[in-house]
Design a protein around this motif. Structure first.
Motif, short mmCIF file in Angstrom:
data_model
loop_
_atom_site.label_atom_id
_atom_site.label_comp_id
_atom_site.label_asym_id
_atom_site.label_seq_id
_atom_site.Cartn_x
_atom_site.Cartn_y
_atom_site.Cartn_z
N ILE A 190 44.51 38.10 1.62
CA ILE A 190 43.05 38.03 1.81
C ILE A 190 42.35 37.71 0.50
O ILE A 190 41.39 36.94 0.47
N ARG A 191 42.83 38.26 -0.60
CA ARG A 191 42.20 37.95 -1.90
C ARG A 191 42.34 36.47 -2.25
O ARG A 191 41.41 35.85 -2.74
N LYS A 192 43.53 35.91 -1.98
CA LYS A 192 43.75 34.49 -2.26
C LYS A 192 42.85 33.63 -1.37
O LYS A 192 42.24 32.67 -1.83
N ASP A 193 42.77 33.99 -0.10
CA ASP A 193 41.93 33.23 0.83
C ASP A 193 40.45 33.31 0.45
O ASP A 193 39.72 32.34 0.57
N LEU A 194 40.00 34.47 -0.03
CA LEU A 194 38.62 34.60 -0.48
C LEU A 194 38.37 33.72 -1.70
O LEU A 194 37.34 33.04 -1.79
N THR A 195 39.32 33.72 -2.61
CA THR A 195 39.21 32.88 -3.81
C THR A 195 39.20 31.40 -3.42
O THR A 195 38.36 30.63 -3.90
N ASP A 196 40.12 31.01 -2.54
CA ASP A 196 40.18 29.61 -2.08
C ASP A 196 38.88 29.18 -1.39
O ASP A 196 38.48 28.03 -1.49
N ALA A 197 38.24 30.13 -0.69
CA ALA A 197 36.99 29.83 0.01
C ALA A 197 35.78 29.96 -0.92
O ALA A 197 34.64 29.81 -0.48
N LYS A 198 36.06 30.25 -2.19
CA LYS A 198 35.00 30.41 -3.21
C LYS A 198 34.02 31.54 -2.85
O LYS A 198 32.81 31.44 -3.09
N ILE A 199 34.57 32.60 -2.28
CA ILE A 199 33.78 33.79 -1.97
C ILE A 199 34.06 34.80 -3.07
O ILE A 199 35.20 35.20 -3.28
N THR A 200 33.01 35.17 -3.79
CA THR A 200 33.19 36.12 -4.89
C THR A 200 33.19 37.54 -4.36
O THR A 200 32.49 37.87 -3.40
#
Length: 169
Positions: A82-92
């Motif tokens: 989930i952390r990687k997906d948030l980073t990939d989606a540019k969600i801080t």
């Protein structure tokens, strides 16, 4: 789709990992998780939003009913996923709000139920908690701006109440 199911049902990563396509009743709009896979050992019957049901129809199209519904990583890697997906989606991630892991979606589920005005007892049932205090004190959080919204809902003290208006008339 995994995140949507987690955020809209409160299912844990291990519970989602156990789901097969046959556990979803698309016609009646619910997912049923056998008790052997739940934390409390009881079968879970959870309603699904109509928009999610529509997306699941396409997601499951052409797949066998006995097939796993979702491809999940090893449970120890769900937080990384989930952390990687948030980073990939540019969600801080707001560091002041704590760490983010897959279980955060369960907290989001509880918080969204509360913010939507769902009765606490209903939220407890949906989250499958034996104690309402766990639901309300641990799994529901206030979203930014909710205090302001609550204050703005208070009656206008400059306006006479209905009973005061009746006395004037």
């Amino acid at each position: 789709m995994v995140y949507r199911i987690a955020a809209e049902t409160g299912l844990r990563a291990s519970e989602i990992d156990a789901l097969c396509i046959k556990d979803f009743n698309i016609k009646k709009g619910f997912v049923e998780l056998p008790g052997e896979f739940t934390k409390n050992g009881q079968d879970a019957l959870l309603p699904l939003k109509q928009s999610t049901i529509e997306k699941l129809k396409g997601f499951f199209r052409g797949r066998k009913r006995d097939q796993k519904a979702f491809k999940m990583p090893y449970l120890s890697n769900c937080a990384k996923m989930i952390r990687k997906d948030l980073t990939d989606a540019k969600i801080t991630i707001d560091k002041d709000r704590g760490t983010v892991g897959f279980h955060s979606l369960r907290h989001s589920f509880g918080s969204m139920l509360a913010a939507s005005g769902v009765h606490p007892k209903t939220a407890q049932q949906l989250m499958r908690h034996s104690d309402i205090n766990l639901t309300m004190s641990r799994y529901t959080h206030i979203f930014r701006g909710q205090e302001t919204e609550a204050i703005n809902k208070l009656p206008d003290l400059d306006m006479p109440t209905q009973s005061q208006q009746n006395k004037i008339a």
